[in-house]
Design a protein around this motif. Sequence first.
Motif, mmCIF file in Angstrom:
data_model
loop_
_atom_site.group_PDB
_atom_site.id
_atom_site.type_symbol
_atom_site.label_atom_id
_atom_site.label_comp_id
_atom_site.label_asym_id
_atom_site.label_seq_id
_atom_site.Cartn_x
_atom_site.Cartn_y
_atom_site.Cartn_z
ATOM 1 N N GLN A 181 0.833 -1.206 0.000
ATOM 2 C CA GLN A 181 0.000 0.000 0.000
ATOM 3 C C GLN A 181 0.869 1.259 0.000
ATOM 4 O OE1 GLN A 181 -2.703 -0.648 3.285
ATOM 5 N NE2 GLN A 181 -3.662 -2.398 2.294
ATOM 6 N N ARG A 182 1.892 1.206 -0.842
ATOM 7 C CA ARG A 182 2.795 2.341 -1.036
ATOM 8 C C ARG A 182 2.925 2.645 -2.523
ATOM 9 N NH1 ARG A 182 5.824 3.740 3.423
ATOM 10 N NH2 ARG A 182 5.724 2.281 5.194
ATOM 11 N N VAL A 183 3.282 3.898 -2.829
ATOM 12 C CA VAL A 183 3.485 4.308 -4.221
ATOM 13 C C VAL A 183 4.885 3.890 -4.646
ATOM 14 C CG1 VAL A 183 3.558 6.241 -5.828
ATOM 15 C CG2 VAL A 183 1.904 6.238 -3.949
ATOM 16 N N GLU A 184 4.953 3.079 -5.700
ATOM 17 C CA GLU A 184 6.246 2.601 -6.169
ATOM 18 C C GLU A 184 6.816 3.458 -7.292
ATOM 19 O OE1 GLU A 184 6.874 -1.440 -6.953
ATOM 20 O OE2 GLU A 184 6.505 -2.021 -4.869
ATOM 21 N N ALA A 185 5.967 4.147 -8.038
ATOM 22 C CA ALA A 185 6.454 4.967 -9.147
ATOM 23 C C ALA A 185 5.411 6.008 -9.498
ATOM 24 C CB ALA A 185 6.765 4.097 -10.362
ATOM 25 N N ARG A 186 5.876 7.088 -10.105
ATOM 26 C CA ARG A 186 4.989 8.112 -10.660
ATOM 27 C C ARG A 186 5.459 8.372 -12.076
ATOM 28 N NH1 ARG A 186 4.371 12.566 -5.890
ATOM 29 N NH2 ARG A 186 3.594 13.778 -7.637
ATOM 30 N N ILE A 187 4.585 8.086 -13.040
ATOM 31 C CA ILE A 187 4.945 8.119 -14.461
ATOM 32 C C ILE A 187 4.351 9.363 -15.113
ATOM 33 C CG2 ILE A 187 4.820 6.850 -16.630
ATOM 34 C CD1 ILE A 187 4.253 4.320 -14.895
ATOM 35 N N PRO A 188 5.175 10.228 -15.718
ATOM 36 C CA PRO A 188 4.650 11.431 -16.391
ATOM 37 C C PRO A 188 3.729 11.064 -17.553
ATOM 38 C CG PRO A 188 7.018 11.582 -16.057
ATOM 39 C CD PRO A 188 6.637 10.168 -15.751
ATOM 40 N N THR A 189 2.697 11.876 -17.762
ATOM 41 C CA THR A 189 1.749 11.661 -18.855
ATOM 42 C C THR A 189 1.526 12.975 -19.593
ATOM 43 O OG1 THR A 189 -0.216 12.203 -17.543
ATOM 44 C CG2 THR A 189 0.566 9.919 -17.464
ATOM 45 N N GLY A 190 0.550 12.985 -20.496
ATOM 46 C CA GLY A 190 0.120 14.209 -21.129
ATOM 47 C C GLY A 190 -0.793 14.997 -20.214
ATOM 48 N N PRO A 191 -1.366 16.103 -20.709
ATOM 49 C CA PRO A 191 -2.230 16.951 -19.877
ATOM 50 C C PRO A 191 -3.480 16.216 -19.383
ATOM 51 C CG PRO A 191 -1.564 18.094 -21.888
ATOM 52 C CD PRO A 191 -1.163 16.663 -22.050
ATOM 53 N N GLU A 192 -3.821 16.439 -18.136
ATOM 54 C CA GLU A 192 -5.044 15.958 -17.509
ATOM 55 C C GLU A 192 -5.349 14.483 -17.765
ATOM 56 O OE1 GLU A 192 -8.486 18.429 -17.727
ATOM 57 O OE2 GLU A 192 -7.314 20.264 -17.914
ATOM 58 N N PRO A 193 -4.475 13.576 -17.352
ATOM 59 C CA PRO A 193 -4.808 12.156 -17.479
ATOM 60 C C PRO A 193 -6.047 11.840 -16.647
ATOM 61 C CG PRO A 193 -2.982 12.460 -15.969
ATOM 62 C CD PRO A 193 -3.246 13.801 -16.597
ATOM 63 N N HIS A 194 -6.953 11.090 -17.222
ATOM 64 C CA HIS A 194 -8.220 10.850 -16.519
ATOM 65 C C HIS A 194 -8.544 9.367 -16.427
ATOM 66 C CE1 HIS A 194 -12.006 12.022 -14.756
ATOM 67 N NE2 HIS A 194 -12.663 11.288 -15.641
ATOM 68 N N ILE A 195 -8.712 8.706 -17.569
ATOM 69 C CA ILE A 195 -9.110 7.306 -17.582
ATOM 70 C C ILE A 195 -7.878 6.415 -17.700
ATOM 71 C CG2 ILE A 195 -10.435 5.533 -18.782
ATOM 72 C CD1 ILE A 195 -12.161 7.591 -17.412
ATOM 73 N N THR A 196 -7.802 5.369 -16.874
ATOM 74 C CA THR A 196 -6.727 4.377 -16.981
ATOM 75 C C THR A 196 -7.325 2.996 -17.167
ATOM 76 O OG1 THR A 196 -6.669 4.208 -14.561
ATOM 77 C CG2 THR A 196 -5.058 5.664 -15.584
ATOM 78 N N SER A 197 -6.609 2.166 -17.904
ATOM 79 C CA SER A 197 -7.037 0.793 -18.136
ATOM 80 C C SER A 197 -5.788 -0.067 -18.319
ATOM 81 C CB SER A 197 -7.929 0.700 -19.377
ATOM 82 O OG SER A 197 -8.382 -0.622 -19.593
#
Length: 212
Positions: A181-197
């Motif tokens: 229950q810890r954050v292992e990584a933070r991956i940069p994306t484009g503007p306003e990422p909203h939906i993930t799958s």
Amino acid sequence: SAAAGNDLLPVFQSFQFAGTSFPDQIAADSRGTIWFSDPSANRVLAIDPITNAATAVLVPGGSPDGLCVDDKDRVWMGLYVTNLGGNTLSVIDGRTLKVTRTIPTGQDPHFAVATPDGRRLFVTMAGADQVWVFDTASDKVLAKIPLGLRPTHLAMAPDGKFDYASLETSQEVGVINTLTQRVEARIPTGPEPHITSVSRDGKVVFVGGAES
């Protein structure tokens, strides 16, 4: 198949319901019932897959948004609803189509996803910049995971080891280890990422951006 020269698949079935001006999230359970949230009317609609008849379930708390449907009938039968305007989770019994309980949350609960065994529920708190983890048997909060700015959507890996949270304001996807229950990584994306799958093999994460 798609029509020649067109990337869009044809519409198989469409639904229109009185009083619905802003249908939001949609999901289907293991019995084929189709659910969608209707925040403008403070309700969730359950659509019978055979008759196409819809049953409205009024949700106290305000602005029902994200839906997490039981897929395996292991712990509960029905769905969790995040009430964005009421800072609560509503639990709807899939057999009686009644709200059985309401669970307090953090600020602006946006989306919920369960682990494959149904025992843990991860919920984005967009207004608190956190993801909360609930025990589905007791409704107790097990963890409050700090993330980047404004986590909205979640996608669980098929094996349940990782949860991927879109961070709209930070423009990142946070990778949560569901065991620690810890954050292992933070991956940069484009503007306003909203939906993930996540793909079925768990190797690819798809991210849809509101402005990309």
